[in-house]
Design an enzyme around this catalytic site. Structure first.
Site, PDB file in Angstrom:
ATOM      1  N   CYS A 141      47.498  47.321   9.730  1.00 22.18           N
ATOM      2  CA  CYS A 141      46.380  46.473  10.164  1.00 22.18           C
ATOM      3  C   CYS A 141      45.544  45.944   8.999  1.00 22.18           C
ATOM      4  CB  CYS A 141      45.515  47.219  11.183  1.00 22.18           C
ATOM      5  SG  CYS A 141      44.581  48.622  10.523  1.00 22.18           S
ATOM      6  N   HIS A 164      40.828  50.659  12.857  1.00 25.94           N
ATOM      7  CA  HIS A 164      41.696  49.507  13.143  1.00 25.94           C
ATOM      8  C   HIS A 164      40.918  48.211  12.932  1.00 25.94           C
ATOM      9  CE1 HIS A 164      45.143  47.410  14.666  1.00 25.94           C
ATOM     10  NE2 HIS A 164      44.429  46.784  15.591  1.00 25.94           N
ATOM     11  N   HIS A 200      46.764  40.897  15.048  1.00 23.21           N
ATOM     12  CA  HIS A 200      46.660  42.208  14.386  1.00 23.21           C
ATOM     13  C   HIS A 200      48.025  42.873  14.305  1.00 23.21           C
ATOM     14  CE1 HIS A 200      46.513  44.923  18.199  1.00 23.21           C
ATOM     15  NE2 HIS A 200      47.068  43.770  18.497  1.00 23.21           N
TER      16      HIS A 200
END
Length: 345
Positions: free
Chosen positions: A261, A309, A321
């Site tokens: 990420c 994240h 993402h």
């Protein structure tokens, strides 16, 4: 797919029955030939109702990228031209303000000279002139003439100093005026070119939305990515992130074949010339906090209380993402997960 007219039975297949069949009328033979001709024409042209498939999302976005790459230099040149034009206009205006009072002084001096000439013509100073000209002594006459000459020269010097300064400033202003004219024409040309490219991008964007609306984007790209085409570094970063859709998630990877990420955010913004750490929490620390209402493409969206994240906002409520192992880079709704905060590089 093209629709073809049914093929007519060939004459060869009818040969066994020809000897038993009654002769056909001339009209029948003509209509048969006409039907065959129409059938051949439809086959050649692909049919009047041939379906034209819309270009794919990838093809449309490739064309938008090409047009955008043409537009961005025009925008940058337009911005530079506008700034240069504004600066030159300010300089020309400042010189014009300095020239105006000098011109008034010259005009006043000329008015005075004109007034003296008129008065002399009317005879108001004729007696003085006659007295001067009627002087019996040559030395007296020369002295009087020298006195008048010095007086005239002094007046002339005073006026000449003003005229010289005015002309000097006007000479400095002339090339500025010429440059302002050139820049104005260039600005108009750039504006026209930008308008043309903008119109083509708008057309492609409408076609793009149509293809996405018919499900052409696929499961990983359910909406246009990005929603629009922003300019500047954010535009570069967001387009790069969208182009990675479909690549695998690999922990610790930052491209080019795989990402995690924060690695995807790092690589996208590196493409735009900005450096980010390879860690979501640290990326939150080095980006400016923005509100949900202020979100724009290229901003980062951080998830979970511990900030483990991060995704990139791409517009219209979507982020791109790299989510987890076994799941490729993809898009999701910005609220699909516990949002912690938003950051701007």
């Amino acid at each position: 797919m093209a629709h073809h007219a049914p093929r007519q039975p060939s004459d060869r297949s009818a040969l066994p029955d020809r000897r038993m069949a009654a002769p056909r009328s001339r009209w029948s033979r003509c209509t048969t030939a006409l039907v065959a001709l129409i059938g051949a024409t439809v086959a050649l042209t692909g049919g009047a109702t041939a379906a034209h498939a819309d270009p794919s999302v990838a093809e449309i976005e490739r064309r938008i990228d090409e047009d955008w790459n043409k537009l961005e230099p025009v925008i940058e040149q337009h911005n530079a031209t506008r700034q240069d034009l504004a600066a030159k206009r300010r300089q020309a205006t400042a010189l014009a303000r300095r020239i105006a009072p000098l011109q008034r002084q010259v005009d006043q001096a000329m008015d005075q000279v004109t007034g003296l000439a008129v008065e002399a013509y009317k005879g108001e100073h004729i007696s003085a002139v006659n007295a001067l000209l009627g002087s019996r002594s040559p030395s007296d006459l020369v002295g009087q003439l020298e006195l008048l000459d010095r007086f005239a020269q002094r007046q002339q010097r005073d006026v000449r100093a003003v005229v010289d300064l005015r002309d000097e400033l006007a000479a400095r202003k002339a090339p500025l005026d010429e440059m302002v004219g050139r820049l104005t024409r260039t600005e108009a040309q750039l504006a026209a070119k930008k308008q043309q490219i903008d119109a083509e991008i708008d057309r492609l964007q409408k076609l793009r939305l149509k293809v996405y609306g018919s499900g052409g984007g696929g499961a990983l790209r359910p909406a246009p990515c990005p929603a629009g085409y922003p300019g500047g570094p954010a535009g570069t970063a967001v387009k790069f992130a969208c182009a990675q859709i479909g690549k695998p998630y690999v922990w610790g990877a930052e491209g080019p074949g795989a990402y995690d990420c924060s690695g995807l955010m790092l690589a996208a913004w590196a493409k735009a010339g900005e450096s980010l750490p390879h860690n979501a929490r640290q990326q939150r620390q080095v980006t400016a906090r923005v509100s949900r209402a202020e979100l724009r493409p290229g901003d980062l969206v951080f998830y979970y209380p511990d900030l483990h994240h991060v995704g990139m906002y791409v517009g219209d409520g979507w982020v791109v993402h790299a989510s987890r192992a076994g799941m490729p880079v993809r898009m999701k709704r910005v609220d699909d997960g516990p949002v912690n905060s938003y950051g701007r590089v």
